[in-house]
Design a protein around this motif. Structure first.
Motif, PDB file in Angstrom:
ATOM      1  N   THR A 280       0.894  -1.141  -0.029  1.00  0.00           N
ATOM      2  CA  THR A 280      -0.089   0.107  -0.015  1.00  0.00           C
ATOM      3  C   THR A 280       0.908   1.409  -0.115  1.00  0.00           C
TER       4      THR A 280
ATOM      5  N   ASN B 214      -6.747 -10.503   6.278  1.00  0.00           N
ATOM      6  CA  ASN B 214      -6.672  -9.697   5.238  1.00  0.00           C
ATOM      7  C   ASN B 214      -8.008  -8.958   5.238  1.00  0.00           C
ATOM      8  N   THR B 215      -9.001  -9.513   5.733  1.00  0.00           N
ATOM      9  CA  THR B 215     -10.298  -8.235   5.803  1.00  0.00           C
ATOM     10  C   THR B 215     -10.022  -7.176   6.640  1.00  0.00           C
ATOM     11  N   PHE B 216      -9.274  -7.456   7.583  1.00  0.00           N
ATOM     12  CA  PHE B 216      -9.251  -6.219   8.732  1.00  0.00           C
ATOM     13  C   PHE B 216      -8.101  -5.100   7.980  1.00  0.00           C
TER      14      PHE B 216
ATOM     15  N   GLY C  27      -7.475  -4.753   4.747  1.00  0.00           N
ATOM     16  CA  GLY C  27      -8.550  -4.085   3.703  1.00  0.00           C
ATOM     17  C   GLY C  27      -9.542  -3.063   4.218  1.00  0.00           C
ATOM     18  N   LYS C  28     -10.138  -3.149   5.474  1.00  0.00           N
ATOM     19  CA  LYS C  28     -10.773  -2.152   6.063  1.00  0.00           C
ATOM     20  C   LYS C  28      -9.926  -1.037   6.383  1.00  0.00           C
ATOM     21  N   ILE C  29      -8.683  -1.366   6.958  1.00  0.00           N
ATOM     22  CA  ILE C  29      -7.756  -0.321   7.429  1.00  0.00           C
ATOM     23  C   ILE C  29      -7.446   0.567   6.061  1.00  0.00           C
TER      24      ILE C  29
ATOM     25  N   ILE D 240      -9.125   1.018   3.368  1.00  0.00           N
ATOM     26  CA  ILE D 240     -10.338   1.797   2.866  1.00  0.00           C
ATOM     27  C   ILE D 240     -10.311   2.869   3.617  1.00  0.00           C
ATOM     28  N   ALA D 241     -10.418   2.556   5.195  1.00  0.00           N
ATOM     29  CA  ALA D 241     -10.709   3.795   6.133  1.00  0.00           C
ATOM     30  C   ALA D 241      -9.913   4.983   5.990  1.00  0.00           C
TER      31      ALA D 241
ATOM     32  N   ARG E  22     -10.425   8.705   4.787  1.00  0.00           N
ATOM     33  CA  ARG E  22     -10.175   9.795   5.622  1.00  0.00           C
ATOM     34  C   ARG E  22      -9.536  10.815   4.594  1.00  0.00           C
TER      35      ARG E  22
END
Length: 313
Positions: free
Chosen positions: A67, A140-142, A144-146, A148-149, A153
């Protein structure tokens, strides 16, 4: 301001001066800019390739690093390509809309980079302070959420900057004393009161930098406490080794960023100093991030060697 024809503002253009006072040296200035950009592109593309092809790098730390590499590619390209057009082709004209788009990308991805550094600090905190919950926490889901957040932001807090800048009347000089469309450099050209724009820009910086730095500092205080409590010297060295590269990148990014920001608020600073600091702030971290991680991280060095051997055969 109600009588301003907004449509005419959108079709106007700005003139990017490059490095004010050093126009005759633009060709020479472009050489380190070009070198840093090439290193940033090649280094970050290589980092992405290594993480994709090396199964041993399929872990949360390296997903965050991917990322960061994607962010660095967009951030460096957002300024370097136009800067090289200015320095090499003397193409200083930029449309008003393109200027606003560049402004958004630069500040949005700067915010995203800061957020990714914070996420990587959280990753190191979990890995060292709660190693048994590392895999179950950073799924991996968590992750991805980070990410995206962090994107949301950056988008939410940065979007008002170009929007408010688009509503200002620019009836005086259209020459921006900068090499790219920095928010404050553009706003200062408006022939009206810009206190709200300046205050909001300061608020964004405080929200992003102060919040992220504070959280990163807390994470590393907890990490340091956990490391010092380890009884094994080798375990301490390994823990310190995993954090060294991240700390180097954090210090480099925020130090250059704070210098660049403060030069706008400190009087009697020659414009060329601010432009040079701004360029270093946005180009040096993307160029050095993959190098620092490549040198400091054993897994990345090993993956690079395997990739080279596989390519050679």
């Amino acid at each position: 301001m109600a009588s301003i024809n907004v449509s005419s503002i959108y079709t106007s253009v700005f003139i990017l001066e490059g490095v004010p006072g050093f126009e005759s040296s633009h060709v020479w200035i472009s050489i380190p800019i070009f070198i840093m950009y090439v290193i940033a592109v090649l280094g970050n593309l290589l980092m992405l390739l290594l993480v994709m092809v090396a199964s041993r790098l399929h872990s949360p730390m390296y997903y965050f690093l991917c990322t960061l590499s994607l962010t660095d590619l967009v951030l460096s390209s957002s300024i370097a390509l136009k800067m090289l057009c200015i320095f090499w082709l003397n193409h200083k004209v930029i449309s008003f809309l393109s200027c606003l788009v560049q402004m958004f990308f630069i500040h949005c991805f700067t915010s995203l980079e800061s957020g990714v550094l914070l996420a990587m600090a959280f990753d190191r905190y979990i890995a060292i302070c709660n190693p048994f919950h590392y895999v179950s926490t950073l799924t991996n889901t968590f992750i991805g959420k980070i990410v995206i957040a962090l994107v949301i932001r950056g988008t939410i807090i940065v979007t008002p900057c170009p929007w408010m800048a688009s509503r200002l009347p620019y009836c005086q000089s259209h020459q921006i004393p900068h090499a790219y469309c920095d928010h404050m450099a553009v706003v200062k050209l408006a022939c009206t009161d810009t206190t709200i724009n300046s205050a909001y820009g300061l608020t964004v910086v405080l929200i992003v930098i102060v919040f992220d730095i504070s959280c990163i500092a807390i994470s590393y205080v907890l990490i340091l406490r956990a490391v010092l409590s380890l009884s094994s010297k080798s375990a301490k060295n390994k823990a310190f080794g995993t954090c060294t590269s991240h700390i180097c990148i954090i210090l480099m990014f925020y130090t250059l960023g704070l210098f660049s920001f403060l030069t706008y608020r400190i009087g009697h600073i020659p414009p060329y100093i601010h432009v040079i600091l701004s360029n270093l702030y946005l180009l040096i971290p993307p160029a050095l991030n993959p190098i620092i991680y490549g040198v400091k991280t054993q897994e990345i060095r090993t993956a690079a060697v395997h990739l080279i051997r596989r390519t050679a055969t």
